[in-house]
Design a protein around this motif. Structure first.
Motif, PDB file in Angstrom:
ATOM      1  N   GLY A 165      57.442  63.799  38.606  1.00  0.00           N
ATOM      2  CA  GLY A 165      58.563  62.917  38.299  1.00  0.00           C
ATOM      3  C   GLY A 165      58.250  61.989  37.139  1.00  0.00           C
ATOM      4  N   ALA A 166      57.020  61.486  37.105  1.00  0.00           N
ATOM      5  CA  ALA A 166      56.609  60.626  35.994  1.00  0.00           C
ATOM      6  C   ALA A 166      56.558  61.411  34.691  1.00  0.00           C
ATOM      7  CB  ALA A 166      55.248  60.004  36.299  1.00  0.00           C
ATOM      8  N   MET A 167      56.125  62.658  34.761  1.00  0.00           N
ATOM      9  CA  MET A 167      56.091  63.498  33.561  1.00  0.00           C
ATOM     10  C   MET A 167      57.493  63.721  33.002  1.00  0.00           C
ATOM     11  SD  MET A 167      53.244  66.369  34.615  1.00  0.00           S
ATOM     12  CE  MET A 167      53.263  67.147  32.995  1.00  0.00           C
ATOM     13  N   ARG A 168      58.428  64.038  33.869  1.00  0.00           N
ATOM     14  CA  ARG A 168      59.793  64.298  33.407  1.00  0.00           C
ATOM     15  C   ARG A 168      60.415  63.065  32.743  1.00  0.00           C
ATOM     16  NH1 ARG A 168      61.948  69.090  35.535  1.00  0.00           N
ATOM     17  NH2 ARG A 168      61.068  69.807  37.537  1.00  0.00           N
ATOM     18  N   LEU A 189      44.621  67.643  38.350  1.00  0.00           N
ATOM     19  CA  LEU A 189      44.978  66.691  37.301  1.00  0.00           C
ATOM     20  C   LEU A 189      44.378  67.051  35.943  1.00  0.00           C
ATOM     21  CD1 LEU A 189      44.537  63.312  39.219  1.00  0.00           C
ATOM     22  CD2 LEU A 189      46.681  64.247  38.354  1.00  0.00           C
ATOM     23  N   VAL A 190      43.359  67.897  35.935  1.00  0.00           N
ATOM     24  CA  VAL A 190      42.678  68.193  34.676  1.00  0.00           C
ATOM     25  C   VAL A 190      43.655  68.770  33.656  1.00  0.00           C
ATOM     26  CG1 VAL A 190      40.897  69.584  33.573  1.00  0.00           C
ATOM     27  CG2 VAL A 190      40.418  68.468  35.758  1.00  0.00           C
ATOM     28  N   SER A 191      44.372  69.806  34.050  1.00  0.00           N
ATOM     29  CA  SER A 191      45.313  70.415  33.109  1.00  0.00           C
ATOM     30  C   SER A 191      46.498  69.510  32.831  1.00  0.00           C
ATOM     31  CB  SER A 191      45.800  71.769  33.649  1.00  0.00           C
ATOM     32  OG  SER A 191      46.479  71.595  34.876  1.00  0.00           O
ATOM     33  N   ILE A 192      46.905  68.724  33.830  1.00  0.00           N
ATOM     34  CA  ILE A 192      48.031  67.805  33.624  1.00  0.00           C
ATOM     35  C   ILE A 192      47.694  66.781  32.553  1.00  0.00           C
ATOM     36  CG2 ILE A 192      49.369  65.957  34.714  1.00  0.00           C
ATOM     37  CD1 ILE A 192      49.304  67.601  37.295  1.00  0.00           C
ATOM     38  N   LEU A 193      46.468  66.236  32.609  1.00  0.00           N
ATOM     39  CA  LEU A 193      46.085  65.196  31.656  1.00  0.00           C
ATOM     40  C   LEU A 193      45.670  65.750  30.299  1.00  0.00           C
ATOM     41  CD1 LEU A 193      44.101  62.786  34.011  1.00  0.00           C
ATOM     42  CD2 LEU A 193      46.361  62.434  33.029  1.00  0.00           C
ATOM     43  N   VAL A 211      57.233  72.450  32.890  1.00  0.00           N
ATOM     44  CA  VAL A 211      57.677  71.067  32.719  1.00  0.00           C
ATOM     45  C   VAL A 211      56.706  70.378  31.778  1.00  0.00           C
ATOM     46  CG1 VAL A 211      58.137  68.862  33.842  1.00  0.00           C
ATOM     47  CG2 VAL A 211      58.666  71.008  35.038  1.00  0.00           C
ATOM     48  N   ALA A 212      57.207  69.913  30.646  1.00  0.00           N
ATOM     49  CA  ALA A 212      56.378  69.206  29.670  1.00  0.00           C
ATOM     50  C   ALA A 212      56.568  67.704  29.840  1.00  0.00           C
ATOM     51  CB  ALA A 212      56.750  69.622  28.252  1.00  0.00           C
ATOM     52  N   ALA A 213      55.491  66.957  29.652  1.00  0.00           N
ATOM     53  CA  ALA A 213      55.541  65.504  29.833  1.00  0.00           C
ATOM     54  C   ALA A 213      56.352  64.855  28.721  1.00  0.00           C
ATOM     55  CB  ALA A 213      54.136  64.932  29.860  1.00  0.00           C
ATOM     56  N   ALA A 214      57.239  63.958  29.100  1.00  0.00           N
ATOM     57  CA  ALA A 214      57.991  63.169  28.128  1.00  0.00           C
ATOM     58  C   ALA A 214      57.093  62.071  27.559  1.00  0.00           C
ATOM     59  CB  ALA A 214      59.219  62.558  28.797  1.00  0.00           C
ATOM     60  N   PRO A 215      57.392  61.591  26.340  1.00  0.00           N
ATOM     61  CA  PRO A 215      56.588  60.508  25.757  1.00  0.00           C
ATOM     62  C   PRO A 215      56.513  59.302  26.700  1.00  0.00           C
ATOM     63  CG  PRO A 215      58.073  61.411  24.109  1.00  0.00           C
ATOM     64  CD  PRO A 215      58.461  62.037  25.427  1.00  0.00           C
TER      65      PRO A 215
END
Length: 386
Positions: A165-168, A189-193, A211-215
């Motif tokens: 949710g935070a990424m979106r 979390l490794v790949s997420i970060l 899902v790609a992280a928003a700025p």
């Protein structure tokens, strides 16, 4: 309501989030500073530091006055610690890098995490509580199984984790007690970060398969030094965080002020008035500091107990004594001190009972012999430690 209270009325609750407690301050700071802001941030980095550390007594004025905001405001400090530490934390988050707050239990790591999240993105609710039972779904995603059975894997059946949710939305995700999670769960979390995206293979072939992280997305995690080795973080995951150590409060007066403020709030939430006098408060903070540091204010050696004599524990003891004084009156509140201290030191090691008795036979007795009436009364209560 005080200036730092939220302007939004809601049903009574035991606690409020940082963004609710300090809603007026956050809105005021957003109008006060129109400097550059990192993508997705509600406040400038400078205002985030001011929100956490306070304005140092300076009265601030908004650059863009608004009818529903005060025309001037002194920002109260909320975290007692080094301003430089807070500045480094803010710089880490502005660079969209993971932040890991480490330290002894009770040093306000979680509170600092909450304050930073509220100031940066307006919410501290995107939180994962790390435990031995936390699964990878808490960092990635899960499924609404009723919809999954009815429709198969669809975007509607997907359930975002707080991290996803935070990424979106480009916000801050909080992970409490990350070292309590199993290593294989942490490593999600490794790949997420690093990649800043989460793959959803069940939706392969659709636009929703990734899902790609928003700025603005980043992660603030906390870990207790006492938990080191419980689930040690991998080297790969450590490299994706900036580590900041949150130390116990160095200044005795600052700690006393904090304990008084938080214990008063805790007692008042029970519907009672805070009735612990300053002398008893000073004694309790002194005992906690002596036992925590292994050395008294006078320089006498003290055998440290195995349990953590944290500021948070001091708040709980003072609050408990305050509640007892309000609802079970009839005695001297100082009589309650030994029993509550025993309750703290017995948590981890039975031998800590003897260490507390040793403290009574050392600094407490010596202060009593030096003529302090209050410490004399405390010395006379030694039998209550049996």
């Amino acid at each position: 309501m005080t200036p730092t209270d939220t302007a939004t009325h809601s049903p009574a609750r035991q606690t409020l989030t940082a963004e609710e407690r300090h809603g007026t301050e956050l809105a005021f700071l957003a109008a006060h500073d129109d400097g550059p802001r990192p993508p997705g941030w509600r406040l400038t980095p400078r205002s985030v530091v001011t929100f956490v550390c306070g304005s140092g007594g300076e009265t601030l004025k908004p650059l863009r006055p608004q009818e529903n905001l005060p025309d001037r405001l002194v920002i109260a400090p909320k975290f007692v610690g080094e301003r430089a530490l807070v500045e480094r934390c803010v710089v880490t988050l502005a660079g969209e890098r993971g932040l890991l707050l480490v330290g002894e239990p009770g040093t306000a790591k979680s509170m600092l995490s909450e304050l930073l999240s509220a100031a940066v993105c307006g919410t501290s609710a995107l939180t994962v509580q790390g435990t031995a039972g936390t699964t990878e779904d808490a960092f990635r995603y899960g499924w609404n199984y009723a919809l999954l059975l009815a429709q198969g894997p669809t975007p509607q059946a997907l359930v975002d984790s707080p991290v996803l949710g935070a990424m979106r939305s480009g916000r801050v995700a909080r992970i409490e007690e990350i070292t309590r999670c199993l290593p294989e769960v942490q490593d999600a979390l490794v790949s997420i970060l690093s990649d800043r995206r989460v793959s959803v293979p069940e939706l392969s072939g659709t636009p929703h398969a990734q899902v790609a992280a928003a700025p603005g997305f980043t992660v603030v995690a906390t870990a207790n030094l006492r938990d080191r080795g419980v689930s040690e973080m991998s080297a790969a995951l450590k490299r994706r965080f900036n580590f900041e150590t949150v130390h116990p409060i160095a200044d005795a007066d600052a700690e006393t002020t904090l304990v008084r403020r938080q214990a008063t709030a805790a007692v008042e939430r029970t519907g009672a008035a805070f009735g612990v006098d300053e002398a008893v408060l000073d004694v309790l903070v002194t005992v906690f500091r002596d036992l925590r540091q292994g050395r008294s204010a006078e320089g006498w050696d003290v055998e440290r107990p195995g349990t953590v004599m944290s500021t948070a524990e001091a708040v709980q003891v003072v609050a408990s004594i305050g509640v007892a004084a309000a609802y079970l009156p009839g005695g001297d509140v100082l009589d309650l001190v030994p029993g509550h201290l025993l309750g703290v030191v017995r948590k981890d090691d039975p031998a800590d009972h003897a260490r507390l008795l040793g403290y009574w036979d050392g600094p407490v007795r010596r202060r009593a012999e030096d003529g302090s009436a209050l410490w004399r009364r405390l010395w006379d209560l030694r039998e209550n430690l049996r």
